[in-house]
Write an enzyme that holds these catalytic residues in place. Structure first.
Site, PDB file in Angstrom:
ATOM      1  N   SER A 171       0.802  -1.225   0.000  1.00  0.00           N
ATOM      2  CA  SER A 171       0.000   0.000   0.000  1.00  0.00           C
ATOM      3  C   SER A 171       0.835   1.276   0.000  1.00  0.00           C
ATOM      4  O   SER A 171       0.282   2.366   0.009  1.00  0.00           O
ATOM      5  CB  SER A 171      -0.923   0.002   1.220  1.00  0.00           C
ATOM      6  OG  SER A 171      -0.163  -0.181   2.380  1.00  0.00           O
TER       7      SER A 171
ATOM      8  N   THR B 248      -2.230   3.805   4.192  1.00  0.00           N
ATOM      9  CA  THR B 248      -1.255   4.869   4.022  1.00  0.00           C
ATOM     10  C   THR B 248      -0.434   5.009   5.285  1.00  0.00           C
ATOM     11  O   THR B 248      -0.969   4.848   6.377  1.00  0.00           O
ATOM     12  CB  THR B 248      -2.036   6.181   3.786  1.00  0.00           C
ATOM     13  OG1 THR B 248      -2.692   6.069   2.534  1.00  0.00           O
ATOM     14  CG2 THR B 248      -1.145   7.397   3.818  1.00  0.00           C
TER      15      THR B 248
ATOM     16  N   THR C  42       1.769   7.149   0.186  1.00  0.00           N
ATOM     17  CA  THR C  42       0.878   6.026  -0.146  1.00  0.00           C
ATOM     18  C   THR C  42       0.939   5.707  -1.629  1.00  0.00           C
ATOM     19  O   THR C  42       1.354   6.553  -2.441  1.00  0.00           O
ATOM     20  CB  THR C  42      -0.584   6.406   0.206  1.00  0.00           C
ATOM     21  OG1 THR C  42      -1.424   5.261   0.072  1.00  0.00           O
ATOM     22  CG2 THR C  42      -1.124   7.508  -0.692  1.00  0.00           C
TER      23      THR C  42
ATOM     24  N   ARG D  29      -6.032   9.239 -10.660  1.00  0.00           N
ATOM     25  CA  ARG D  29      -6.725   9.553  -9.398  1.00  0.00           C
ATOM     26  C   ARG D  29      -5.695   9.922  -8.310  1.00  0.00           C
ATOM     27  O   ARG D  29      -4.673   9.280  -8.141  1.00  0.00           O
ATOM     28  CB  ARG D  29      -7.534   8.346  -8.949  1.00  0.00           C
ATOM     29  CG  ARG D  29      -8.302   8.540  -7.634  1.00  0.00           C
ATOM     30  CD  ARG D  29      -7.536   8.042  -6.428  1.00  0.00           C
ATOM     31  NE  ARG D  29      -8.319   8.098  -5.198  1.00  0.00           N
ATOM     32  CZ  ARG D  29      -7.818   7.890  -3.991  1.00  0.00           C
ATOM     33  NH1 ARG D  29      -6.531   7.642  -3.845  1.00  0.00           N
ATOM     34  NH2 ARG D  29      -8.577   7.942  -2.926  1.00  0.00           N
ATOM     35  N   VAL D  30      -6.009  10.982  -7.589  1.00  0.00           N
ATOM     36  CA  VAL D  30      -5.171  11.408  -6.461  1.00  0.00           C
ATOM     37  C   VAL D  30      -6.054  11.447  -5.222  1.00  0.00           C
ATOM     38  O   VAL D  30      -7.172  11.969  -5.264  1.00  0.00           O
ATOM     39  CB  VAL D  30      -4.553  12.796  -6.735  1.00  0.00           C
ATOM     40  CG1 VAL D  30      -3.860  13.340  -5.492  1.00  0.00           C
ATOM     41  CG2 VAL D  30      -3.565  12.719  -7.897  1.00  0.00           C
ATOM     42  N   GLY D  31      -5.563  10.911  -4.133  1.00  0.00           N
ATOM     43  CA  GLY D  31      -6.327  10.906  -2.889  1.00  0.00           C
ATOM     44  C   GLY D  31      -5.966  12.071  -1.985  1.00  0.00           C
ATOM     45  O   GLY D  31      -5.454  13.101  -2.434  1.00  0.00           O
ATOM     46  N   ASP D  32      -6.226  11.900  -0.703  1.00  0.00           N
ATOM     47  CA  ASP D  32      -5.967  12.947   0.282  1.00  0.00           C
ATOM     48  C   ASP D  32      -4.492  13.041   0.671  1.00  0.00           C
ATOM     49  O   ASP D  32      -4.018  14.098   1.082  1.00  0.00           O
ATOM     50  CB  ASP D  32      -6.787  12.672   1.555  1.00  0.00           C
ATOM     51  CG  ASP D  32      -6.472  11.306   2.148  1.00  0.00           C
ATOM     52  OD1 ASP D  32      -6.256  10.352   1.369  1.00  0.00           O
ATOM     53  OD2 ASP D  32      -6.436  11.181   3.378  1.00  0.00           O
TER      54      ASP D  32
ATOM     55  N   THR E 156      -5.893   8.509   7.151  1.00  0.00           N
ATOM     56  CA  THR E 156      -5.842   7.310   6.313  1.00  0.00           C
ATOM     57  C   THR E 156      -7.275   6.908   5.978  1.00  0.00           C
ATOM     58  O   THR E 156      -8.211   7.330   6.661  1.00  0.00           O
ATOM     59  CB  THR E 156      -5.078   6.175   7.020  1.00  0.00           C
ATOM     60  OG1 THR E 156      -4.989   5.047   6.152  1.00  0.00           O
ATOM     61  CG2 THR E 156      -5.767   5.760   8.317  1.00  0.00           C
ATOM     62  N   GLY E 157      -7.419   6.110   4.946  1.00  0.00           N
ATOM     63  CA  GLY E 157      -8.761   5.674   4.570  1.00  0.00           C
ATOM     64  C   GLY E 157      -9.171   6.218   3.210  1.00  0.00           C
ATOM     65  O   GLY E 157      -8.313   6.537   2.384  1.00  0.00           O
TER      66      GLY E 157
ATOM     67  N   GLY F 139      -9.693   8.530   0.673  1.00  0.00           N
ATOM     68  CA  GLY F 139      -9.196   9.889   0.547  1.00  0.00           C
ATOM     69  C   GLY F 139     -10.221  10.896   0.073  1.00  0.00           C
ATOM     70  O   GLY F 139     -10.184  12.068   0.461  1.00  0.00           O
TER      71      GLY F 139
HETATM   72  C1  SD4 Z   1      -6.024   7.417  -0.459  1.00  0.00           C
HETATM   73  N1  SD4 Z   1      -6.009   7.770   1.928  1.00  0.00           N
HETATM   74  O1  SD4 Z   1      -5.340   7.368  -1.462  1.00  0.00           O
HETATM   75  C2  SD4 Z   1      -5.409   7.004   0.866  1.00  0.00           C
HETATM   76  C3  SD4 Z   1      -5.523   5.515   1.003  1.00  0.00           C
HETATM   77  C4  SD4 Z   1      -5.486   4.964   2.398  1.00  0.00           C
HETATM   78  O2  SD4 Z   1      -6.086   3.316   3.883  1.00  0.00           O
HETATM   79  O3  SD4 Z   1      -5.066   5.572   3.325  1.00  0.00           O
HETATM   80  N2  SD4 Z   1      -6.012   3.788   2.630  1.00  0.00           N
HETATM   81  O4  SD4 Z   1      -7.210   7.756  -0.475  1.00  0.00           O
END
Ligand code: SD4
Length: 325
Positions: A81, A183, A201, A211-214, A234-235, A237
């Site tokens: 990850s 992450t 991450t 795609r870009v997350g948080d 985390t999680g 995004g």
């Molecule tokens: C995202 N927050 O790219 C990250 C992924 C992550 O547990 O943290 N997953 O959205």
């Protein structure tokens, strides 16, 4: 869920991960540490904290500690990850997101960066060597190569096999804590009392290309205010971006919440927005305050974080969570 459990580590190997849980005191116990302190997300936070501690325990700067700390899972091909060995997007490309922030509010970030094992160090170069905050995609890669980083294949045979298996159904449906897609966010306070943070991450597995997350977004995946505290997330995004989550946590601490109260209130905003549907989402926050308090809160149970300080052995804790199933 209103129970916080504590896993104490003497060593940091696989054996340690299977040690029994030791129940701790009540949920809202005051969690205070003597600086320096470093906290980081998920089980791999234990090894990352150990690396960061080498710098913090010898009087080093929190910024250096968080960079070196998160490099551990970035460089570990068995972590699917983060960094090398990260699960790819749906086209089979490993694309990485990272950001870093110091005590002066200097910050740097890269998003959708390919072929570089340590995006966190490229993010630091963006911070220190450019007038910008964020570089993305091809431009980020070009910059990294100009800075001397080496290009390499990040897709391990294991991650490639997992992607090919996924292609059979091609269903994008991340499952909380089961998608094995976590992450590393790390925030630290050094002996001088200065705060810094890093977040890195490979993002959500099998995401759309681009795609870009948080995680690389200052204020969403990470925020540091040297007067108040620092937070990371985390999680999923997309949900964290919508609420500018880490900035929110720091602002709630500014208003007097403890780190755990602030994280809980931020998670509560997601529950309020989605009601029952929030059962399908995982988001977790982790924070420290300038006073050395630390805390976390997640939507679903299963979020773990590691803490190391002058008075705390490297411990893995189970975060309190809104749902307990
Ligand atoms: C995202 N927050 O790219 C990250 C992924 C992550 O547990 O943290 N997953 O959205």
């Amino acid at each position: 869920m209103n129970k916080t459990t504590r896993r104490k580590f003497i060593g940091y190997g696989a054996a340690a991960l299977s040690m029994p849980l030791v129940p701790s005191c009540a949920t809202e116990e005051k969690k205070e540490a003597v600086r320096p302190i470093v906290v980081s997300t998920w089980n791999f936070g234990v090894a990352a904290n150990s690396e960061a501690w080498k710098i913090l325990s010898t009087g080093g700067r929190a910024l250096d500690a968080v960079e070196k700390g998160v490099q551990v899972p970035e460089g570990d091909p068995t972590e699917s990850s983060v960094g090398l060995g990260g699960l790819p997007d749906r086209e089979g490309r490993v694309t990485l997101d990272a950001c870093i922030m110091d005590e002066h509010a200097n910050c740097g970030a890269v998003a959708c960066l390919e072929h570089i094992v340590h995006p966190i160090s490229v993010a630091r170069k963006v911070m220190e060597e450019t007038q910008h905050v964020m570089l993305v995609g091809e431009g980020a890669l070009q910059f990294a190569l100009e800075q001397g980083f080496e290009k390499q294949n990040l897709l391990t045979p294991e991650s490639e096999a997992a992607w090919k298996e996924w292609l059979k159904t091609s269903e994008y449906k991340p499952v909380a804590n089961i998608e094995n897609h976590d992450t590393i966010g790390m925030v630290a306070m050094d002996a001088e009392g200065n705060l810094s943070g890093a977040c890195t991450t490979s993002g959500m597995a099998y995401k759309l290309r681009g795609r870009v997350g948080d995680s690389p977004i200052i204020g969403a995946g990470l925020y540091v205010d040297n007067e108040i505290g620092a937070a990371t997330s985390t999680g999923v995004g997309e949900e964290v971006i919508k609420m500018v989550g880490s900035h929110l946590v720091v602002e709630l601490m500014r208003q007097g919440r403890s780190p755990q109260q602030a994280c809980k209130e931020a998670v509560g905003r997601i529950v309020k927005r989605y009601g029952e549907k929030s059962k399908d989402i995982q988001v977790g926050f982790l924070a420290i305050s300038k006073q050395g308090e630390y805390g976390a809160y997640a939507l679903q149970m299963g979020f773990t974080y590691a803490v190391k300080s002058n008075n705390i052995d490297n411990e893995l804790l189970d975060s309190a969570s809104h749902y307990d199933l």
